[in-house]
Design a protein around this motif. Sequence first.
Motif, PDB file in Angstrom:
ATOM      1  N   ARG A   1     -54.465 -60.139 -34.738  1.00 14.35           N
ATOM      2  CA  ARG A   1     -53.486 -61.149 -34.340  1.00 14.35           C
ATOM      3  C   ARG A   1     -52.686 -60.613 -33.161  1.00 14.35           C
ATOM      4  NH1 ARG A   1     -49.498 -60.776 -39.671  1.00 14.35           N
ATOM      5  NH2 ARG A   1     -48.837 -58.597 -39.335  1.00 14.35           N
ATOM      6  N   ILE A   2     -52.014 -61.529 -32.455  1.00 12.88           N
ATOM      7  CA  ILE A   2     -51.250 -61.156 -31.263  1.00 12.88           C
ATOM      8  C   ILE A   2     -49.764 -61.307 -31.563  1.00 12.88           C
ATOM      9  CG2 ILE A   2     -50.850 -61.654 -28.820  1.00 12.88           C
ATOM     10  CD1 ILE A   2     -53.626 -63.042 -28.797  1.00 12.88           C
ATOM     11  N   ASP A   3     -49.019 -60.225 -31.424  1.00  9.17           N
ATOM     12  CA  ASP A   3     -47.573 -60.298 -31.658  1.00  9.17           C
ATOM     13  C   ASP A   3     -46.863 -60.582 -30.330  1.00  9.17           C
ATOM     14  OD1 ASP A   3     -47.019 -57.851 -30.230  1.00  9.17           O
ATOM     15  OD2 ASP A   3     -47.500 -56.704 -32.029  1.00  9.17           O
ATOM     16  N   PRO A   4     -45.566 -60.883 -30.370  1.00  3.05           N
ATOM     17  CA  PRO A   4     -44.842 -61.243 -29.133  1.00  3.05           C
ATOM     18  C   PRO A   4     -44.932 -60.203 -28.025  1.00  3.05           C
ATOM     19  CG  PRO A   4     -43.551 -61.864 -31.046  1.00  3.05           C
ATOM     20  CD  PRO A   4     -44.708 -61.071 -31.562  1.00  3.05           C
ATOM     21  N   GLU A   5     -44.855 -58.921 -28.369  1.00  2.42           N
ATOM     22  CA  GLU A   5     -44.908 -57.874 -27.354  1.00  2.42           C
ATOM     23  C   GLU A   5     -46.303 -57.787 -26.734  1.00  2.42           C
ATOM     24  OE1 GLU A   5     -42.577 -55.991 -25.835  1.00  2.42           O
ATOM     25  OE2 GLU A   5     -41.226 -57.343 -26.906  1.00  2.42           O
ATOM     26  N   GLU A   6     -47.322 -57.928 -27.561  1.00  6.10           N
ATOM     27  CA  GLU A   6     -48.695 -57.912 -27.049  1.00  6.10           C
ATOM     28  C   GLU A   6     -48.932 -59.118 -26.141  1.00  6.10           C
ATOM     29  OE1 GLU A   6     -51.202 -55.707 -30.636  1.00  6.10           O
ATOM     30  OE2 GLU A   6     -50.709 -57.843 -30.829  1.00  6.10           O
ATOM     31  N   TRP A   7     -48.362 -60.251 -26.538  1.00  9.38           N
ATOM     32  CA  TRP A   7     -48.497 -61.473 -25.731  1.00  9.38           C
ATOM     33  C   TRP A   7     -47.826 -61.300 -24.371  1.00  9.38           C
ATOM     34  CZ3 TRP A   7     -51.304 -65.725 -25.560  1.00  9.38           C
ATOM     35  CH2 TRP A   7     -50.868 -66.796 -24.784  1.00  9.38           C
ATOM     36  N   LYS A   8     -46.622 -60.740 -24.396  1.00 10.94           N
ATOM     37  CA  LYS A   8     -45.892 -60.515 -23.149  1.00 10.94           C
ATOM     38  C   LYS A   8     -46.677 -59.591 -22.226  1.00 10.94           C
ATOM     39  CE  LYS A   8     -41.430 -58.901 -21.361  1.00 10.94           C
ATOM     40  NZ  LYS A   8     -40.071 -58.386 -21.720  1.00 10.94           N
ATOM     41  N   ASP A   9     -47.247 -58.530 -22.790  1.00 10.48           N
ATOM     42  CA  ASP A   9     -48.033 -57.586 -22.001  1.00 10.48           C
ATOM     43  C   ASP A   9     -49.283 -58.266 -21.436  1.00 10.48           C
ATOM     44  OD1 ASP A   9     -48.554 -54.694 -21.216  1.00 10.48           O
ATOM     45  OD2 ASP A   9     -50.388 -55.129 -22.331  1.00 10.48           O
ATOM     46  N   PHE A  10     -49.920 -59.094 -22.255  1.00 12.38           N
ATOM     47  CA  PHE A  10     -51.139 -59.791 -21.837  1.00 12.38           C
ATOM     48  C   PHE A  10     -50.846 -60.774 -20.703  1.00 12.38           C
ATOM     49  CE2 PHE A  10     -54.114 -63.439 -22.537  1.00 12.38           C
ATOM     50  CZ  PHE A  10     -55.283 -62.794 -22.147  1.00 12.38           C
ATOM     51  N   VAL A  11     -49.771 -61.545 -20.835  1.00 17.75           N
ATOM     52  CA  VAL A  11     -49.418 -62.529 -19.816  1.00 17.75           C
ATOM     53  C   VAL A  11     -48.963 -61.839 -18.528  1.00 17.75           C
ATOM     54  CG1 VAL A  11     -47.850 -64.412 -19.216  1.00 17.75           C
ATOM     55  CG2 VAL A  11     -48.858 -64.316 -21.497  1.00 17.75           C
ATOM     56  N   THR A  12     -48.259 -60.726 -18.670  1.00 13.73           N
ATOM     57  CA  THR A  12     -47.829 -59.977 -17.489  1.00 13.73           C
ATOM     58  C   THR A  12     -49.033 -59.507 -16.672  1.00 13.73           C
ATOM     59  OG1 THR A  12     -45.816 -59.220 -18.611  1.00 13.73           O
ATOM     60  CG2 THR A  12     -46.526 -57.970 -16.684  1.00 13.73           C
ATOM     61  N   LYS A  13     -50.094 -59.137 -17.367  1.00 12.36           N
ATOM     62  CA  LYS A  13     -51.317 -58.694 -16.694  1.00 12.36           C
ATOM     63  C   LYS A  13     -52.158 -59.877 -16.198  1.00 12.36           C
ATOM     64  CE  LYS A  13     -51.725 -54.448 -19.427  1.00 12.36           C
ATOM     65  NZ  LYS A  13     -52.507 -53.733 -20.465  1.00 12.36           N
ATOM     66  N   ASN A  14     -51.888 -61.059 -16.757  1.00 12.36           N
ATOM     67  CA  ASN A  14     -52.631 -62.272 -16.381  1.00 12.36           C
ATOM     68  C   ASN A  14     -51.636 -63.395 -16.075  1.00 12.36           C
ATOM     69  OD1 ASN A  14     -55.663 -61.546 -17.257  1.00 12.36           O
ATOM     70  ND2 ASN A  14     -54.272 -60.801 -18.842  1.00 12.36           N
ATOM     71  N   PRO A  15     -50.862 -63.275 -15.001  1.00 15.80           N
ATOM     72  CA  PRO A  15     -49.786 -64.238 -14.709  1.00 15.80           C
ATOM     73  C   PRO A  15     -50.259 -65.676 -14.523  1.00 15.80           C
ATOM     74  CG  PRO A  15     -50.249 -62.839 -12.808  1.00 15.80           C
ATOM     75  CD  PRO A  15     -50.964 -62.224 -13.969  1.00 15.80           C
ATOM     76  N   SER A  16     -51.532 -65.863 -14.193  1.00 16.70           N
ATOM     77  CA  SER A  16     -52.025 -67.226 -14.004  1.00 16.70           C
ATOM     78  C   SER A  16     -51.990 -68.023 -15.302  1.00 16.70           C
ATOM     79  CB  SER A  16     -53.461 -67.207 -13.465  1.00 16.70           C
ATOM     80  OG  SER A  16     -54.333 -66.573 -14.388  1.00 16.70           O
ATOM     81  N   LEU A  17     -51.885 -67.324 -16.432  1.00 16.67           N
ATOM     82  CA  LEU A  17     -51.838 -68.010 -17.721  1.00 16.67           C
ATOM     83  C   LEU A  17     -50.630 -68.923 -17.831  1.00 16.67           C
ATOM     84  CD1 LEU A  17     -52.910 -65.179 -20.182  1.00 16.67           C
ATOM     85  CD2 LEU A  17     -54.180 -67.249 -19.632  1.00 16.67           C
ATOM     86  N   LEU A  18     -49.520 -68.525 -17.224  1.00 16.01           N
ATOM     87  CA  LEU A  18     -48.323 -69.360 -17.297  1.00 16.01           C
ATOM     88  C   LEU A  18     -48.532 -70.687 -16.594  1.00 16.01           C
ATOM     89  CD1 LEU A  18     -45.370 -66.842 -16.817  1.00 16.01           C
ATOM     90  CD2 LEU A  18     -46.219 -67.888 -18.924  1.00 16.01           C
ATOM     91  N   LYS A  19     -49.292 -70.689 -15.514  1.00 18.04           N
ATOM     92  CA  LYS A  19     -49.572 -71.931 -14.798  1.00 18.04           C
ATOM     93  C   LYS A  19     -50.435 -72.849 -15.646  1.00 18.04           C
ATOM     94  CE  LYS A  19     -49.318 -69.823 -10.202  1.00 18.04           C
ATOM     95  NZ  LYS A  19     -50.039 -69.556  -8.937  1.00 18.04           N
ATOM     96  N   ASN A  20     -51.318 -72.260 -16.427  1.00 19.56           N
ATOM     97  CA  ASN A  20     -52.204 -73.054 -17.267  1.00 19.56           C
ATOM     98  C   ASN A  20     -51.521 -73.533 -18.534  1.00 19.56           C
ATOM     99  OD1 ASN A  20     -54.278 -72.566 -15.461  1.00 19.56           O
ATOM    100  ND2 ASN A  20     -54.951 -70.717 -16.521  1.00 19.56           N
ATOM    101  N   MET A  21     -50.353 -73.001 -18.836  1.00 20.42           N
ATOM    102  CA  MET A  21     -49.683 -73.366 -20.081  1.00 20.42           C
ATOM    103  C   MET A  21     -48.383 -74.114 -19.840  1.00 20.42           C
ATOM    104  SD  MET A  21     -50.423 -70.182 -22.618  1.00 20.42           S
ATOM    105  CE  MET A  21     -51.044 -68.884 -21.563  1.00 20.42           C
ATOM    106  N   THR A  22     -48.312 -74.838 -18.745  1.00 24.33           N
ATOM    107  CA  THR A  22     -47.168 -75.707 -18.495  1.00 24.33           C
ATOM    108  C   THR A  22     -47.605 -77.148 -18.685  1.00 24.33           C
ATOM    109  OG1 THR A  22     -47.700 -75.826 -16.142  1.00 24.33           O
ATOM    110  CG2 THR A  22     -46.130 -74.130 -16.839  1.00 24.33           C
ATOM    111  N   LEU A  23     -46.635 -78.038 -18.749  1.00 26.35           N
ATOM    112  CA  LEU A  23     -46.937 -79.464 -18.817  1.00 26.35           C
ATOM    113  C   LEU A  23     -46.932 -79.985 -17.391  1.00 26.35           C
ATOM    114  CD1 LEU A  23     -44.638 -80.528 -21.777  1.00 26.35           C
ATOM    115  CD2 LEU A  23     -47.036 -79.889 -21.840  1.00 26.35           C
ATOM    116  N   PRO A  24     -48.094 -80.307 -16.829  1.00 30.67           N
ATOM    117  CA  PRO A  24     -48.158 -80.649 -15.409  1.00 30.67           C
ATOM    118  C   PRO A  24     -47.241 -81.777 -14.979  1.00 30.67           C
ATOM    119  CG  PRO A  24     -50.160 -81.327 -16.577  1.00 30.67           C
ATOM    120  CD  PRO A  24     -49.402 -80.429 -17.495  1.00 30.67           C
ATOM    121  N   TYR A  25     -47.070 -82.813 -15.811  1.00 27.54           N
ATOM    122  CA  TYR A  25     -46.249 -83.952 -15.392  1.00 27.54           C
ATOM    123  C   TYR A  25     -44.766 -83.591 -15.421  1.00 27.54           C
ATOM    124  CZ  TYR A  25     -50.744 -85.910 -16.469  1.00 27.54           C
ATOM    125  OH  TYR A  25     -52.097 -86.122 -16.543  1.00 27.54           O
ATOM    126  N   LEU A  26     -44.365 -82.773 -16.397  1.00 31.55           N
ATOM    127  CA  LEU A  26     -42.978 -82.335 -16.446  1.00 31.55           C
ATOM    128  C   LEU A  26     -42.686 -81.390 -15.290  1.00 31.55           C
ATOM    129  CD1 LEU A  26     -42.424 -81.664 -20.262  1.00 31.55           C
ATOM    130  CD2 LEU A  26     -41.844 -83.686 -18.937  1.00 31.55           C
TER     131      LEU A  26
END
Length: 216
Positions: A171-196
């Motif tokens: 499983r992925i805990d918050p710290e692991e998630w933060k580290d993963f997203v930091t290494k893969n910043p494009s993930l934040l773009k894919n996890m937004t609501l485009p219309y908002l």
Amino acid sequence: MDAFKGCFCSTKTSKLPRDEDPIILASETPFTVNEIEALHDLFKKLSRTIVDDDLIHKEEFQLALFSNSSKQNIFSDRVFDLFDAKHNGVIKFGEFVRSLSVFHPNASEEDKITFAFRLYDLRQTGYIERAELKEMVLAILSELDSTLTNDAVDSIVDKTMIEADLNGDGRIDPEEWKDFVTKNPSLLKNMTLPYLKELTLAFPSFVLNTEVPDYK
């Protein structure tokens, strides 16, 4: 979807509870007073789509985001749950603004990472498990009208788990998630609501009239 596009004329946001006052909301979020007044016009429009009660119900929320109030989707349900901070089945204006603020261009990366984590933590256990990750991948593909074979989806999920689950506990805990997203910043773009996001990015071009001097 159309409800999040176009121009919104500003009106006075009088008679709002203290916790929904534009000045207070501006002090708590990246939004300016002008932007919050524009959001209030949008909120009123959305809250009257099906039931005219100054509250956004799940069907109205889904209709605004996905042009379909009856379509069942884990993704849209989870987003609604995150906006419905009081967990009473409706979204009030204050909840709407505070939740929407994570999509503002000036929102912190940490807030965006936290929101994305909560989005994927379907069972609210404080961890993202493989099954939850797969459910969300399938839900997002459905919203994008995209299809992949089950093997392709499993490959994406397995690769993510291998890279993100650093301690190997499945499983992925918050710290692991933060580290993963930091290494893969494009993930934040894919996890937004485009219309908002489109709405918030349009704010600088809004022509608004307000009796309150803008600041921030």
